[in-house]
Design a protein around this motif. Sequence first.
Motif, PDB file in Angstrom:
ATOM      1  N   VAL A 174       0.661  -1.392   0.029  1.00  0.00           N
ATOM      2  CA  VAL A 174      -0.194   0.058  -0.096  1.00  0.00           C
ATOM      3  C   VAL A 174       0.751   1.472  -0.147  1.00  0.00           C
ATOM      4  CG1 VAL A 174      -1.752   1.293   1.318  1.00  0.00           C
ATOM      5  CG2 VAL A 174      -1.847  -1.004   1.160  1.00  0.00           C
ATOM      6  N   LEU A 175       1.918   1.209   1.006  1.00  0.00           N
ATOM      7  CA  LEU A 175       2.705   2.465   1.095  1.00  0.00           C
ATOM      8  C   LEU A 175       3.562   2.843  -0.274  1.00  0.00           C
ATOM      9  CD1 LEU A 175       3.990   2.106   4.586  1.00  0.00           C
ATOM     10  CD2 LEU A 175       1.722   3.298   3.862  1.00  0.00           C
ATOM     11  N   GLN A 176       3.866   1.753  -0.957  1.00  0.00           N
ATOM     12  CA  GLN A 176       4.481   1.844  -2.284  1.00  0.00           C
ATOM     13  C   GLN A 176       3.576   2.745  -3.290  1.00  0.00           C
ATOM     14  OE1 GLN A 176       6.532  -1.030  -4.455  1.00  0.00           O
ATOM     15  NE2 GLN A 176       6.180  -2.726  -2.922  1.00  0.00           N
ATOM     16  N   ALA A 184       9.433   1.472   6.274  1.00  0.00           N
ATOM     17  CA  ALA A 184       8.465   2.478   6.769  1.00  0.00           C
ATOM     18  C   ALA A 184       7.334   1.603   7.170  1.00  0.00           C
ATOM     19  CB  ALA A 184       7.895   3.183   5.546  1.00  0.00           C
ATOM     20  N   ALA A 185       6.988   0.598   6.483  1.00  0.00           N
ATOM     21  CA  ALA A 185       5.788  -0.174   6.919  1.00  0.00           C
ATOM     22  C   ALA A 185       6.147  -0.939   8.170  1.00  0.00           C
ATOM     23  CB  ALA A 185       5.673  -1.364   5.981  1.00  0.00           C
ATOM     24  N   ILE A 231       6.128   9.682   4.357  1.00  0.00           N
ATOM     25  CA  ILE A 231       5.155   8.729   3.703  1.00  0.00           C
ATOM     26  C   ILE A 231       3.860   8.978   4.688  1.00  0.00           C
ATOM     27  CG2 ILE A 231       4.371   6.308   2.989  1.00  0.00           C
ATOM     28  CD1 ILE A 231       7.563   5.904   2.568  1.00  0.00           C
ATOM     29  N   ALA A 232       4.182   8.844   5.871  1.00  0.00           N
ATOM     30  CA  ALA A 232       3.195   8.870   6.886  1.00  0.00           C
ATOM     31  C   ALA A 232       2.307  10.110   6.672  1.00  0.00           C
ATOM     32  CB  ALA A 232       3.749   8.670   8.286  1.00  0.00           C
ATOM     33  N   THR A 256      -3.876   8.408  10.457  1.00  0.00           N
ATOM     34  CA  THR A 256      -3.776   7.226  10.522  1.00  0.00           C
ATOM     35  C   THR A 256      -2.595   6.512  10.870  1.00  0.00           C
ATOM     36  OG1 THR A 256      -4.891   7.232   8.181  1.00  0.00           O
ATOM     37  CG2 THR A 256      -4.086   5.170   8.838  1.00  0.00           C
ATOM     38  N   PHE A 257      -1.545   7.230  10.878  1.00  0.00           N
ATOM     39  CA  PHE A 257      -0.260   6.763  11.380  1.00  0.00           C
ATOM     40  C   PHE A 257       0.257   7.752  12.427  1.00  0.00           C
ATOM     41  CE2 PHE A 257      -0.255   5.101   6.830  1.00  0.00           C
ATOM     42  CZ  PHE A 257      -0.058   3.860   7.177  1.00  0.00           C
TER      43      PHE A 257
END
Length: 332
Positions: free
Chosen positions: A98-100, A137-138, A164-165, A175-176
């Motif tokens: 997802v983060l990609q 990051a994940a 990213i967060a 969310t993060f």
Amino acid sequence: MMISDKKKTIMSGIQPTGVFSLGNYIGAIKNWKKLQEDYKCLYFIANLHSLTVRMDPEKLKKLTLDCVAMLLACGVDVEKSLVFIQSQVPEHSQLSWVLQCYTQFGELSRMTQFKDKSLKNSDNINAGLFGYPVLMAADILIYQSDFVPIGADQKQHLEITRDIANRFNNLYGQTFKLPQPYVSELGDRVMSLADPTSKMSKSDKNKNGFISILDPPDDIINKFKKAVTDSEARIYYSPDKPGISNLLAIYSALSDLGVEEVERKFESKGYGDFKVAVGELVAKTLAPIQDQYYHLVKDRGELARICEKGAEVASEMARKTLRSVYEKLGIL
Ligand code: TRP
């Protein structure tokens, strides 16, 4: 095991690429032990990150559990911290995908570690190497981590994690949690004994430059005797004296004396005596760790059980974040 929810969360990982160096111990693992008293700690073996360079599968399998034994031998306590293997918590990989999709090609291209590693592995510049920081990051974001103890070489990876967060939070609402680097007061750079201007590295071709936490005492003392220093004979900390400064830093870290106190202690001594004293202190510090390690590493079944239990708890925490991410994105 009970993990209190009031404590701040610390998480960190280490790749199972070999026996830990003295640098790993002083710069990272020694602090991991301390941190577990005050934080909710998650420590994991980043075996998926190790796929970015070719590694023999049997060796990877063996090293993964060996590293768990090393962590425990260095004082990580499974009653206080969660210890697990990255691949056993599939949510890391799931969130990574997802983060990609929220990470830009341009920003990954600027990562200095990617540039360095592409030069070193020019025949295998795979997409995993490129996406390495996103999996990291994940790892971090999935636990809503407050702090990440990392060395200077990983700082850029933590910055992109925050970017990213932030991007995701701006698009979809909070969310993060934004993780912060945990900077240890000890500093994190143990330098090579053979070339004190470069970092001590497991892959150093010169075996005298590098101390592994499993080196026998005599080898340790001999390597310190051979440590490269300058030609002046006075022992003091200075950027002009990288060799002696490195030895002072090592002595200070392992004795819990400040560098100045160490300088004073060895005021009237020559380099020869000082090198032996540092070697002896390192050997003495590592002896009980080695005993513990050789004891723990024999029981592969128990190590595997510890990791499975850790992964179960970690997975439960990770699932909460993943679920909220999927929900926000409309992923059924
Ligand atoms: N990239 C780190 C290293 O090589 C290991 C790692 C992977 C890590 N995921 C992490 C460290 C998450 C801290 C947090 O040292």
